[in-house]
Design a protein around this motif. Sequence first.
Motif, PDB file in Angstrom:
ATOM      1  N   MET A 262       1.402  73.761 103.004  1.00 57.45           N
ATOM      2  CA  MET A 262       2.151  72.678 103.633  1.00 57.45           C
ATOM      3  C   MET A 262       2.347  71.444 102.746  1.00 57.45           C
ATOM      4  O   MET A 262       3.132  70.568 103.089  1.00 57.45           O
ATOM      5  CB  MET A 262       1.469  72.254 104.940  1.00 57.45           C
ATOM      6  CG  MET A 262       1.512  73.325 106.018  1.00 57.45           C
ATOM      7  SD  MET A 262       3.194  73.733 106.534  1.00 57.45           S
ATOM      8  CE  MET A 262       3.350  75.390 105.914  1.00 57.45           C
ATOM      9  N   SER A 263       1.633  71.338 101.628  1.00 55.25           N
ATOM     10  CA  SER A 263       1.897  70.247 100.682  1.00 55.25           C
ATOM     11  C   SER A 263       3.153  70.597  99.893  1.00 55.25           C
ATOM     12  O   SER A 263       3.416  71.771  99.613  1.00 55.25           O
ATOM     13  CB  SER A 263       0.723  70.063  99.720  1.00 55.25           C
ATOM     14  OG  SER A 263      -0.440  69.702 100.419  1.00 55.25           O
ATOM     15  N   HIS A 264       3.914  69.594  99.531  1.00 57.23           N
ATOM     16  CA  HIS A 264       5.154  69.859  98.797  1.00 57.23           C
ATOM     17  C   HIS A 264       4.883  70.477  97.431  1.00 57.23           C
ATOM     18  O   HIS A 264       5.610  71.370  96.989  1.00 57.23           O
ATOM     19  CB  HIS A 264       5.961  68.567  98.641  1.00 57.23           C
ATOM     20  CG  HIS A 264       6.542  68.082  99.927  1.00 57.23           C
ATOM     21  ND1 HIS A 264       7.707  68.588 100.447  1.00 57.23           N
ATOM     22  CD2 HIS A 264       6.101  67.157 100.820  1.00 57.23           C
ATOM     23  CE1 HIS A 264       7.979  67.992 101.593  1.00 57.23           C
ATOM     24  NE2 HIS A 264       7.013  67.120 101.844  1.00 57.23           N
ATOM     25  N   ARG A 265       3.860  69.990  96.757  1.00 54.64           N
ATOM     26  CA  ARG A 265       3.508  70.512  95.432  1.00 54.64           C
ATOM     27  C   ARG A 265       1.994  70.609  95.333  1.00 54.64           C
ATOM     28  O   ARG A 265       1.282  69.771  95.882  1.00 54.64           O
ATOM     29  CB  ARG A 265       4.018  69.588  94.321  1.00 54.64           C
ATOM     30  CG  ARG A 265       5.525  69.433  94.283  1.00 54.64           C
ATOM     31  CD  ARG A 265       5.955  68.419  93.226  1.00 54.64           C
ATOM     32  NE  ARG A 265       5.396  67.104  93.512  1.00 54.64           N
ATOM     33  CZ  ARG A 265       5.040  66.212  92.584  1.00 54.64           C
ATOM     34  NH1 ARG A 265       5.156  66.498  91.307  1.00 54.64           N
ATOM     35  NH2 ARG A 265       4.564  65.028  92.925  1.00 54.64           N
ATOM     36  N   THR A 266       1.504  71.620  94.618  1.00 56.33           N
ATOM     37  CA  THR A 266       0.072  71.768  94.386  1.00 56.33           C
ATOM     38  C   THR A 266      -0.164  72.014  92.898  1.00 56.33           C
ATOM     39  O   THR A 266       0.533  72.821  92.277  1.00 56.33           O
ATOM     40  CB  THR A 266      -0.512  72.942  95.201  1.00 56.33           C
ATOM     41  OG1 THR A 266      -0.288  72.694  96.589  1.00 56.33           O
ATOM     42  CG2 THR A 266      -2.003  73.101  94.955  1.00 56.33           C
ATOM     43  N   ILE A 267      -1.144  71.310  92.359  1.00 52.48           N
ATOM     44  CA  ILE A 267      -1.603  71.556  90.997  1.00 52.48           C
ATOM     45  C   ILE A 267      -2.927  72.293  91.109  1.00 52.48           C
ATOM     46  O   ILE A 267      -3.890  71.778  91.682  1.00 52.48           O
ATOM     47  CB  ILE A 267      -1.812  70.247  90.199  1.00 52.48           C
ATOM     48  CG1 ILE A 267      -0.535  69.410  90.169  1.00 52.48           C
ATOM     49  CG2 ILE A 267      -2.325  70.563  88.794  1.00 52.48           C
ATOM     50  CD1 ILE A 267       0.606  70.014  89.409  1.00 52.48           C
ATOM     51  N   LEU A 268      -2.984  73.515  90.608  1.00 53.72           N
ATOM     52  CA  LEU A 268      -4.230  74.273  90.562  1.00 53.72           C
ATOM     53  C   LEU A 268      -4.993  73.843  89.314  1.00 53.72           C
ATOM     54  O   LEU A 268      -4.388  73.558  88.278  1.00 53.72           O
ATOM     55  CB  LEU A 268      -3.947  75.770  90.521  1.00 53.72           C
ATOM     56  CG  LEU A 268      -3.088  76.331  91.650  1.00 53.72           C
ATOM     57  CD1 LEU A 268      -2.845  77.821  91.447  1.00 53.72           C
ATOM     58  CD2 LEU A 268      -3.727  76.067  92.999  1.00 53.72           C
ATOM     59  N   PHE A 269      -6.314  73.836  89.408  1.00 52.42           N
ATOM     60  CA  PHE A 269      -7.101  73.460  88.236  1.00 52.42           C
ATOM     61  C   PHE A 269      -8.420  74.212  88.213  1.00 52.42           C
ATOM     62  O   PHE A 269      -8.961  74.587  89.246  1.00 52.42           O
ATOM     63  CB  PHE A 269      -7.367  71.944  88.203  1.00 52.42           C
ATOM     64  CG  PHE A 269      -8.268  71.461  89.311  1.00 52.42           C
ATOM     65  CD1 PHE A 269      -9.638  71.350  89.115  1.00 52.42           C
ATOM     66  CD2 PHE A 269      -7.744  71.131  90.553  1.00 52.42           C
ATOM     67  CE1 PHE A 269     -10.473  70.906  90.137  1.00 52.42           C
ATOM     68  CE2 PHE A 269      -8.568  70.692  91.584  1.00 52.42           C
ATOM     69  CZ  PHE A 269      -9.936  70.581  91.375  1.00 52.42           C
ATOM     70  N   ARG A 270      -8.902  74.440  87.021  1.00 53.96           N
ATOM     71  CA  ARG A 270     -10.235  74.995  86.798  1.00 53.96           C
ATOM     72  C   ARG A 270     -10.582  74.741  85.345  1.00 53.96           C
ATOM     73  O   ARG A 270      -9.872  75.171  84.445  1.00 53.96           O
ATOM     74  CB  ARG A 270     -10.263  76.489  87.110  1.00 53.96           C
ATOM     75  CG  ARG A 270     -11.644  77.127  87.042  1.00 53.96           C
ATOM     76  CD  ARG A 270     -12.597  76.566  88.110  1.00 53.96           C
ATOM     77  NE  ARG A 270     -13.977  76.827  87.784  1.00 53.96           N
ATOM     78  CZ  ARG A 270     -14.705  77.813  88.272  1.00 53.96           C
ATOM     79  NH1 ARG A 270     -14.165  78.639  89.134  1.00 53.96           N
ATOM     80  NH2 ARG A 270     -15.944  77.970  87.910  1.00 53.96           N
ATOM     81  N   GLU A 271     -11.656  74.004  85.111  1.00 56.81           N
ATOM     82  CA  GLU A 271     -12.036  73.675  83.736  1.00 56.81           C
ATOM     83  C   GLU A 271     -12.421  74.937  82.958  1.00 56.81           C
ATOM     84  O   GLU A 271     -12.029  75.106  81.806  1.00 56.81           O
ATOM     85  CB  GLU A 271     -13.178  72.663  83.733  1.00 56.81           C
ATOM     86  CG  GLU A 271     -13.475  72.107  82.370  1.00 56.81           C
ATOM     87  CD  GLU A 271     -14.482  70.974  82.399  1.00 56.81           C
ATOM     88  OE1 GLU A 271     -14.854  70.521  81.308  1.00 56.81           O
ATOM     89  OE2 GLU A 271     -14.904  70.554  83.489  1.00 56.81           O
ATOM     90  N   GLU A 272     -13.194  75.813  83.589  1.00 56.72           N
ATOM     91  CA  GLU A 272     -13.564  77.072  82.923  1.00 56.72           C
ATOM     92  C   GLU A 272     -12.339  77.970  82.830  1.00 56.72           C
ATOM     93  O   GLU A 272     -11.664  78.224  83.832  1.00 56.72           O
ATOM     94  CB  GLU A 272     -14.675  77.792  83.687  1.00 56.72           C
ATOM     95  CG  GLU A 272     -15.062  79.109  83.040  1.00 56.72           C
ATOM     96  CD  GLU A 272     -16.087  79.896  83.833  1.00 56.72           C
ATOM     97  OE1 GLU A 272     -16.207  81.105  83.580  1.00 56.72           O
ATOM     98  OE2 GLU A 272     -16.766  79.306  84.700  1.00 56.72           O
ATOM     99  N   HIS A 273     -12.061  78.458  81.639  1.00 56.46           N
ATOM    100  CA  HIS A 273     -10.949  79.381  81.426  1.00 56.46           C
ATOM    101  C   HIS A 273     -11.542  80.655  80.838  1.00 56.46           C
ATOM    102  O   HIS A 273     -11.831  80.734  79.653  1.00 56.46           O
ATOM    103  CB  HIS A 273      -9.932  78.758  80.462  1.00 56.46           C
ATOM    104  CG  HIS A 273      -8.674  79.564  80.307  1.00 56.46           C
ATOM    105  ND1 HIS A 273      -7.432  78.989  80.289  1.00 56.46           N
ATOM    106  CD2 HIS A 273      -8.467  80.900  80.172  1.00 56.46           C
ATOM    107  CE1 HIS A 273      -6.515  79.925  80.137  1.00 56.46           C
ATOM    108  NE2 HIS A 273      -7.132  81.097  80.061  1.00 56.46           N
ATOM    109  N   SER A 274     -11.749  81.652  81.698  1.00 55.36           N
ATOM    110  CA  SER A 274     -12.353  82.914  81.271  1.00 55.36           C
ATOM    111  C   SER A 274     -11.851  84.031  82.176  1.00 55.36           C
ATOM    112  O   SER A 274     -11.364  83.772  83.282  1.00 55.36           O
ATOM    113  CB  SER A 274     -13.886  82.834  81.359  1.00 55.36           C
ATOM    114  OG  SER A 274     -14.295  82.849  82.721  1.00 55.36           O
ATOM    115  N   PRO A 275     -11.987  85.292  81.729  1.00 54.38           N
ATOM    116  CA  PRO A 275     -11.577  86.415  82.583  1.00 54.38           C
ATOM    117  C   PRO A 275     -12.400  86.524  83.859  1.00 54.38           C
ATOM    118  O   PRO A 275     -12.005  87.192  84.807  1.00 54.38           O
ATOM    119  CB  PRO A 275     -11.799  87.644  81.686  1.00 54.38           C
ATOM    120  CG  PRO A 275     -11.804  87.121  80.292  1.00 54.38           C
ATOM    121  CD  PRO A 275     -12.374  85.735  80.382  1.00 54.38           C
TER     122      PRO A 275
END
Length: 201
Positions: free
Chosen positions: A75-88
């Motif tokens: 329901m939000s117009h835009r969402t920014i996904l985030f996660r500091e850890e970048h791994s499989p």
Amino acid sequence: MRSASRCCTSAAAILSPRARGKLFDLTGQGRIDLFFLGGGQIDGQANLNLVGTGEWPGRDVRFPGSFGSAFMYMMSHRTILFREEHSPRVLVDKVDNISANGVNAPGVFRRGHAQALVTGKCVFAFHPDRARFSLLTLHPGETVESIRAATGFDFDVPGDVPPTPDPTPAELALLRGPVCDEMLETYPGFCARVFDRKFAA
């Protein structure tokens, strides 16, 4: 059962009940333009897992829980996904459990989608029409190859990928000043680590 206490979740989960009600009301009315949301697992279709790993109900490793993330995400117009850890381990081909879905079946009302996924290594853009990410920018020291090696889902690479731009002095001043002021009480650990500021009780 293990707990993943450092997993990202939405700010909505830590608000007072009254503040939560206001947030959800504003979102339902279409008055929340931008929402930030993290996940214990994020897949290539921008689905989030905030419940846990393994078969339902995800008891192998427990995450904080989804609370209102599915509603806010849709329901939000835009969402920014985030996660500091970048791994499989985090950026997976398919999440074990879907807490908040990245796209919907035709005919299901949805106000907005993920715009981007920001990690400690890069920024991805999300394309809801294709339910797929593309590599937008690379953080210092990263290459397309290093991102592929660290990512559990496939993604598009549109030609030359530019570096992630450094924040401007004005943006840094905003983050270190008014933004940090607002975050200190809710995220004291983050503010101490990133901004070297502590909340005075």
